[in-house]
Design an enzyme around this catalytic site. Structure first.
Site, mmCIF file in Angstrom:
data_model
loop_
_atom_site.group_PDB
_atom_site.id
_atom_site.type_symbol
_atom_site.label_atom_id
_atom_site.label_comp_id
_atom_site.label_asym_id
_atom_site.label_seq_id
_atom_site.Cartn_x
_atom_site.Cartn_y
_atom_site.Cartn_z
ATOM 1 N N ARG A 71 0.829 -1.204 0.000
ATOM 2 C CA ARG A 71 0.000 0.000 0.000
ATOM 3 C C ARG A 71 0.871 1.265 0.000
ATOM 4 N NH1 ARG A 71 -0.599 4.668 2.812
ATOM 5 N NH2 ARG A 71 -0.177 3.492 4.735
ATOM 6 N N ASP A 72 1.626 1.476 1.069
ATOM 7 C CA ASP A 72 2.369 2.731 1.224
ATOM 8 C C ASP A 72 3.481 2.827 0.184
ATOM 9 O OD1 ASP A 72 3.004 5.161 2.300
ATOM 10 O OD2 ASP A 72 3.911 4.395 4.133
ATOM 11 N N CYS A 94 9.068 9.521 -0.349
ATOM 12 C CA CYS A 94 8.278 10.543 0.318
ATOM 13 C C CYS A 94 7.976 11.605 -0.739
ATOM 14 C CB CYS A 94 9.049 11.144 1.481
ATOM 15 S SG CYS A 94 8.204 12.570 2.174
ATOM 16 N N ASN A 134 9.962 4.563 3.528
ATOM 17 C CA ASN A 134 9.763 3.725 4.698
ATOM 18 C C ASN A 134 11.039 2.984 5.090
ATOM 19 O OD1 ASN A 134 6.819 3.598 5.466
ATOM 20 N ND2 ASN A 134 6.678 3.294 3.249
#
Lengths: 334, 334
Positions: B42-43, B267, B276
């Site tokens: 997801r991220d 990011c 991450n």
């Protein structure tokens, strides 16, 4: 406060007592000031494939001095047969602009190196032993015991010249040949270096395999024998654990941290992997924790690292530097 | 032992008492087991420039399941207008092979997303608020208060469907627009999420500016209000501090860590900077500290990360993976 009255439904699980005492200990046990030992010019450049021109080395060290660093390990007075990259040790050491109050230690492997260092006017030397028998034989061509007696001669002579002596123990958390290293071996070699007159011993995780668990174990074992205040840590960031390992050492009152601008210095035993923890990242973390690292200009240091990486044609291994460049690029594009 | 009788000349400086108590606290305050929440699918993938084909997403998640991970955040049921990269949420969620005992949470931004998640058969959802007013407006198009009331509706409905609800607070250590964030704001939003029924709230250092000092401050402020056992940390490694921040959280008894295979996920506010913290690196550190992270096969996970990076044409941001590849290359060359 409005919201504090509403927390009745927040789950309350056990262990709160533990957490509270941890919190109290945390801030009490951190040193208020940390000294950073910049090792980029020596530990970084000795691992470069190509010889870095002498004038570039001098320029790098002078720029580092101007950032406000307090200690810069400059070079190694080692046989050019072993480390041709640092064959210009004498010229580098005598040509750099030395700022009063800044320490410029140099590495010496033996009496011959010591003589050369003394001749060049060095006031501080560093000697290096290994906690791994095999690494000692491969790196120093002798057993640990033999290396300690060799360094005993070196330190006797160095003391006659009133030099300060810093010691390194490499492979404290693991060895590329032997794997794990007996903690007692680390203690034995560390004490050996203190006994011969080192004012400080730096514990090196040379191949960056260590975790906070290793540093906890090692520092716990060292505690009955040496003062934490006389130790330094030298962490390679090969597996990303360097800053966490440094944090662990700080919690044991270790207050000297080796680091390398831009993370210069690969590990010869793990090609492609990164080397020393970046000085920029150490400073960022420590200042974020309210720890005094002296009057180092972080922006200037980032610029020095950036310039050096461009010169050497390599990636910058400081994440703080990369993030700072990225945000500069972003601003320029807005 | 021979060497222990010789340490009389070792410098003995103050602070030994501090260090001893720190050492005792250290091991007592660490959790014995940590749950890892894998957020890569997801991220990580929501930040990819190009749409990753649905079959590749499914394959990635199935491979992650097979490594032994216990929780994998699969996708986000969000409008394709906002995040086109995850427009295939339903197909991905319904096509993956779900292993009994493994949690597969999905992100939902609003009631519409919740409906879609319920329809797809989700058993756990995650909702996300921000600790920064400006970030909330830019990311969620509403104030923090408005987002909390929106999520109150979502969680009321989710509870009717007996879903588990996980909460995120972003920007806890800093905001790309506002800079530093008031600690009370973090506490307020965290408590707000617990009040509406989240079983766990993950504290996100969304732009990776935090240091152990920030996590210390935030967790200390949260301690009177929530149990540390109900918190998770979600650290971006933009400035290299993620593992040190996680270590700090562990010392506060936080025992849930979000991470992303191969450090997937940049990011958006710092192009070029890493995102991450890598799951591989977290596992390496925690296992090195003797902490149980469950039956995850680290070698298999490294292989999954490696394959995914090749597929996406990007560098692997796991240092453990890079070091492992390097040592494999070295062995092959011997």
């Amino acid at each position: 406060m409005m919201w504090s009255s509403k927390v009745g439904r927040v789950p309350m699980l056990p262990c709160r007592g533990f957490a509270t005492s941890a919190q109290k200990e945390w801030s009490h046990t951190l040193p208020s000031k940390v000294r950073i030992v910049e090792v980029g010019p020596r530990d970084g450049l000795q691992n470069e494939r190509n010889f870095v021109p002498t004038r570039d080395k001098i320029r790098l060290i002078d720029m580092l001095t101007n950032t406000g660093l307090e200690t810069i390990e400059v070079t190694s007075f080692i046989s050019p047969k072993w480390v041709p990259q640092l064959a210009d040790a004498k010229e580098v050491f005598t040509s750099i602009q030395k700022k009063p109050g800044v320490g410029y230690p140099v590495l010496v492997p033996n009496l011959k190196g010591l003589e050369a260092a003394v001749e060049a006017g060095a006031e501080e030397i560093a000697i290096f032993a290994a906690a791994s028998e095999t690494f000692s034989r491969k790196n120093l061509n002798c057993s640990i015991e033999e290396s300690l007696s060799r360094f005993r001669q070196v330190t006797e002579e160095a003391k006659r010249h009133h030099l300060s002596i810093r010691g390194y123990v490499s492979c404290v958390a693991g060895c590329p040949f032997e794997g794990s290293i007996d903690t007692e071996q680390v203690v034995r070699v560390t004490c050996g270096l203190f006994e011969m007159g080192c004012y400080e011993v730096s514990l090196g995780d040379t191949i960056g395999v260590g975790t906070p668990g290793d540093f906890h174990r090692i520092l716990q074992a060292l505690q009955p024998h040496v003062s934490m205040n006389a130790l330094a840590v030298h962490c390679h960031d090969t597996r990303g654990t360097a800053l966490a390992n440094i944090l662990t050492a700080l919690q044991y009152q270790v207050h000297v941290v080796d680091a390398s601008v831009a993370g210069l210095g690969g590990c010869p035993f793990a090609p492609g992997a990164t080397g020393n923890v970046a000085t920029e990242d150490v400073i960022y973390m420590l200042r974020g924790m309210g720890i005094d690292v002296g009057p180092i200009d972080l922006s200037a240091l980032i610029a020095v690292g950036q310039e050096t990486c461009q010169l050497l044609g390599k990636n910058n291994n400081s994440k703080v530097a990369v993030a700072s460049q990225a945000s500069r690029v972003r601003k320029a594009n807005l």
